[in-house]
Design a protein around this motif. Structure first.
Motif, PDB file in Angstrom:
ATOM      1  N   SER A 122      -2.803 -10.362 -20.969  1.00 22.33           N
ATOM      2  CA  SER A 122      -3.419 -10.791 -19.717  1.00 22.33           C
ATOM      3  C   SER A 122      -2.337 -11.204 -18.722  1.00 22.33           C
ATOM      4  O   SER A 122      -1.159 -11.372 -19.066  1.00 22.33           O
ATOM      5  CB  SER A 122      -4.366 -11.963 -19.975  1.00 22.33           C
ATOM      6  OG  SER A 122      -3.631 -13.092 -20.420  1.00 22.33           O
ATOM      7  N   THR A 123      -2.767 -11.419 -17.482  1.00 21.87           N
ATOM      8  CA  THR A 123      -1.836 -11.889 -16.451  1.00 21.87           C
ATOM      9  C   THR A 123      -1.273 -13.254 -16.808  1.00 21.87           C
ATOM     10  O   THR A 123      -0.094 -13.542 -16.573  1.00 21.87           O
ATOM     11  CB  THR A 123      -2.562 -11.963 -15.094  1.00 21.87           C
ATOM     12  OG1 THR A 123      -3.120 -10.681 -14.787  1.00 21.87           O
ATOM     13  CG2 THR A 123      -1.611 -12.400 -14.004  1.00 21.87           C
ATOM     14  N   ALA A 124      -2.125 -14.103 -17.411  1.00 20.02           N
ATOM     15  CA  ALA A 124      -1.681 -15.433 -17.822  1.00 20.02           C
ATOM     16  C   ALA A 124      -0.567 -15.342 -18.862  1.00 20.02           C
ATOM     17  O   ALA A 124       0.385 -16.145 -18.845  1.00 20.02           O
ATOM     18  CB  ALA A 124      -2.853 -16.227 -18.379  1.00 20.02           C
ATOM     19  N   ASP A 125      -0.662 -14.368 -19.770  1.00 18.97           N
ATOM     20  CA  ASP A 125       0.374 -14.192 -20.785  1.00 18.97           C
ATOM     21  C   ASP A 125       1.702 -13.793 -20.147  1.00 18.97           C
ATOM     22  O   ASP A 125       2.770 -14.296 -20.518  1.00 18.97           O
ATOM     23  CB  ASP A 125      -0.054 -13.126 -21.799  1.00 18.97           C
ATOM     24  CG  ASP A 125      -1.232 -13.575 -22.644  1.00 18.97           C
ATOM     25  OD1 ASP A 125      -1.428 -14.802 -22.786  1.00 18.97           O
ATOM     26  OD2 ASP A 125      -1.960 -12.707 -23.155  1.00 18.97           O
ATOM     27  N   VAL A 126       1.625 -12.882 -19.192  1.00 18.91           N
ATOM     28  CA  VAL A 126       2.842 -12.439 -18.504  1.00 18.91           C
ATOM     29  C   VAL A 126       3.480 -13.607 -17.756  1.00 18.91           C
ATOM     30  O   VAL A 126       4.705 -13.787 -17.774  1.00 18.91           O
ATOM     31  CB  VAL A 126       2.530 -11.276 -17.541  1.00 18.91           C
ATOM     32  CG1 VAL A 126       3.771 -10.911 -16.731  1.00 18.91           C
ATOM     33  CG2 VAL A 126       2.023 -10.060 -18.306  1.00 18.91           C
ATOM     34  N   LEU A 127       2.638 -14.409 -17.107  1.00 19.21           N
ATOM     35  CA  LEU A 127       3.149 -15.567 -16.379  1.00 19.21           C
ATOM     36  C   LEU A 127       3.795 -16.587 -17.324  1.00 19.21           C
ATOM     37  O   LEU A 127       4.780 -17.243 -16.970  1.00 19.21           O
ATOM     38  CB  LEU A 127       2.025 -16.231 -15.589  1.00 19.21           C
ATOM     39  CG  LEU A 127       1.474 -15.426 -14.400  1.00 19.21           C
ATOM     40  CD1 LEU A 127       0.299 -16.147 -13.769  1.00 19.21           C
ATOM     41  CD2 LEU A 127       2.576 -15.183 -13.369  1.00 19.21           C
ATOM     42  N   THR A 128       3.231 -16.691 -18.530  1.00 15.85           N
ATOM     43  CA  THR A 128       3.817 -17.603 -19.522  1.00 15.85           C
ATOM     44  C   THR A 128       5.216 -17.146 -19.915  1.00 15.85           C
ATOM     45  O   THR A 128       6.143 -17.960 -20.047  1.00 15.85           O
ATOM     46  CB  THR A 128       2.924 -17.663 -20.775  1.00 15.85           C
ATOM     47  OG1 THR A 128       1.631 -18.162 -20.418  1.00 15.85           O
ATOM     48  CG2 THR A 128       3.544 -18.572 -21.833  1.00 15.85           C
ATOM     49  N   ILE A 129       5.378 -15.838 -20.090  1.00 16.01           N
ATOM     50  CA  ILE A 129       6.700 -15.302 -20.433  1.00 16.01           C
ATOM     51  C   ILE A 129       7.675 -15.519 -19.282  1.00 16.01           C
ATOM     52  O   ILE A 129       8.841 -15.868 -19.493  1.00 16.01           O
ATOM     53  CB  ILE A 129       6.599 -13.807 -20.798  1.00 16.01           C
ATOM     54  CG1 ILE A 129       5.755 -13.637 -22.071  1.00 16.01           C
ATOM     55  CG2 ILE A 129       7.987 -13.210 -21.013  1.00 16.01           C
ATOM     56  CD1 ILE A 129       5.536 -12.204 -22.477  1.00 16.01           C
ATOM     57  N   PHE A 130       7.202 -15.327 -18.047  1.00 16.05           N
ATOM     58  CA  PHE A 130       8.069 -15.556 -16.889  1.00 16.05           C
ATOM     59  C   PHE A 130       8.450 -17.030 -16.776  1.00 16.05           C
ATOM     60  O   PHE A 130       9.551 -17.363 -16.339  1.00 16.05           O
ATOM     61  CB  PHE A 130       7.395 -15.064 -15.610  1.00 16.05           C
ATOM     62  CG  PHE A 130       7.685 -13.627 -15.297  1.00 16.05           C
ATOM     63  CD1 PHE A 130       8.853 -13.274 -14.653  1.00 16.05           C
ATOM     64  CD2 PHE A 130       6.788 -12.628 -15.659  1.00 16.05           C
ATOM     65  CE1 PHE A 130       9.144 -11.938 -14.372  1.00 16.05           C
ATOM     66  CE2 PHE A 130       7.064 -11.299 -15.382  1.00 16.05           C
ATOM     67  CZ  PHE A 130       8.246 -10.948 -14.735  1.00 16.05           C
ATOM     68  N   SER A 131       7.538 -17.908 -17.170  1.00 13.49           N
ATOM     69  CA  SER A 131       7.858 -19.337 -17.194  1.00 13.49           C
ATOM     70  C   SER A 131       8.962 -19.611 -18.205  1.00 13.49           C
ATOM     71  O   SER A 131       9.889 -20.392 -17.949  1.00 13.49           O
ATOM     72  CB  SER A 131       6.608 -20.146 -17.543  1.00 13.49           C
ATOM     73  OG  SER A 131       6.901 -21.520 -17.651  1.00 13.49           O
ATOM     74  N   GLY A 132       8.862 -18.950 -19.362  1.00 11.02           N
ATOM     75  CA  GLY A 132       9.927 -19.062 -20.362  1.00 11.02           C
ATOM     76  C   GLY A 132      11.233 -18.486 -19.854  1.00 11.02           C
ATOM     77  O   GLY A 132      12.310 -19.014 -20.145  1.00 11.02           O
ATOM     78  N   ALA A 133      11.135 -17.411 -19.058  1.00  7.70           N
ATOM     79  CA  ALA A 133      12.338 -16.808 -18.476  1.00  7.70           C
ATOM     80  C   ALA A 133      13.018 -17.776 -17.520  1.00  7.70           C
ATOM     81  O   ALA A 133      14.249 -17.855 -17.454  1.00  7.70           O
ATOM     82  CB  ALA A 133      11.971 -15.517 -17.745  1.00  7.70           C
ATOM     83  N   TRP A 134      12.214 -18.529 -16.769  1.00  8.38           N
ATOM     84  CA  TRP A 134      12.767 -19.517 -15.849  1.00  8.38           C
ATOM     85  C   TRP A 134      13.529 -20.592 -16.614  1.00  8.38           C
ATOM     86  O   TRP A 134      14.619 -21.013 -16.206  1.00  8.38           O
ATOM     87  CB  TRP A 134      11.639 -20.124 -15.028  1.00  8.38           C
ATOM     88  CG  TRP A 134      12.070 -21.111 -13.995  1.00  8.38           C
ATOM     89  CD1 TRP A 134      11.778 -22.443 -13.956  1.00  8.38           C
ATOM     90  CD2 TRP A 134      12.873 -20.857 -12.836  1.00  8.38           C
ATOM     91  NE1 TRP A 134      12.341 -23.035 -12.856  1.00  8.38           N
ATOM     92  CE2 TRP A 134      13.019 -22.079 -12.144  1.00  8.38           C
ATOM     93  CE3 TRP A 134      13.470 -19.714 -12.313  1.00  8.38           C
ATOM     94  CZ2 TRP A 134      13.753 -22.197 -10.960  1.00  8.38           C
ATOM     95  CZ3 TRP A 134      14.209 -19.817 -11.141  1.00  8.38           C
ATOM     96  CH2 TRP A 134      14.339 -21.040 -10.482  1.00  8.38           C
ATOM     97  N   THR A 135      12.968 -21.028 -17.745  1.00 10.16           N
ATOM     98  CA  THR A 135      13.656 -22.013 -18.590  1.00 10.16           C
ATOM     99  C   THR A 135      14.961 -21.440 -19.122  1.00 10.16           C
ATOM    100  O   THR A 135      16.003 -22.113 -19.106  1.00 10.16           O
ATOM    101  CB  THR A 135      12.757 -22.428 -19.771  1.00 10.16           C
ATOM    102  OG1 THR A 135      11.543 -22.987 -19.269  1.00 10.16           O
ATOM    103  CG2 THR A 135      13.453 -23.438 -20.661  1.00 10.16           C
TER     104      THR A 135
END
Length: 215
Positions: A2-15
């Motif tokens: 889902s879009t939420a899953d992709v956003l979660t990965i991008f949040s991890g990428a930011w970290t």
């Protein structure tokens, strides 16, 4: 996914990106300072730095993170997961950066230093005008390689609860029972980050080459 899953990965990428950049920003000058101490053979400090570098290079990053996060509280020093992770990354990369800088310093022609001394050039001025410009170019490939490795090592911080790209992808894969899509997204994020570092290296090398040609 889902879009939420992709956003979660991008949040991890930011970290991942923030921790990596902070580790690089702290580890580069610290490694240079350690290398200068060893190069100058500063009494008392030189053997201490040699032991520090040897121990840190021999210690796996995961062991270092766990030591900082779980052992330090027994000494009255409590660190959060992100702080412990950043400190571990900085200590680890500074030790490897020290050896990269030191190799470049040892490769520096001694006659240039002696010539600068003969005309009365002070130590700080020699360092700024002769030493640093030359060793920066020599050390650049090794430093960029160490930066890339640092970014790839950030998943180790998951052992203390830091959610980076890989940890986020693992969680999503476990929830959806489809591990491949989140890992493909994680790979698609890692690649441009490392490619950017390599591109910066090539740009700096070209710039240095143009300066030398114009001199």
């Amino acid at each position: 996914m889902s879009t939420a899953d992709v956003l979660t990965i991008f949040s991890g990428a930011w970290t991942t990106l923030l921790l990596s950049l902070a580790g690089i920003a702290l580890g580069l000058p610290l490694g240079l300072g350690l290398a200068l101490i060893r190069w100058a053979r500063v009494p008392l400090l030189n053997p201490l730095v040699a032991v520090y570098v040897s121990l840190l290079r021999a210690t796996p990053l995961v062991t270092l993170v766990l030591l900082l996060f779980f052992a330090l509280p027994s000494a009255g020093i409590s660190l959060g997961p992100v702080t412990a992770g950043l400190l571990a990354l900085t200590l680890n990369t500074s030790a490897f950066n020290c050896e990269v800088w030191r190799a470049a310093l040892l490769d520096l022609p001694k006659d240039q230093i002696e010539a600068a001394q003969s005309v009365g050039m002070g130590r700080v001025l020699r360092l700024r005008r002769i030493v640093l410009p030359q060793i920066a170019r020599t050390a650049l490939p090794g430093l960029i390689n160490e930066m890339s490795l640092l970014i790839k090592l950030t998943p180790v911080l998951a052992v203390v609860g830091v959610v980076d790209i890989t940890r986020a992808a693992v969680r999503i894969g476990a929830q959806t029972y489809e591990p491949l899509p989140p890992f493909l997204v994680a790979l698609a994020i890692y690649m441009p980050i490392v490619f950017t570092l390599v591109s910066v290296q090539r740009w700096v090398e070209r710039r240095m080459a143009r300066r030398e040609a114009a001199a």
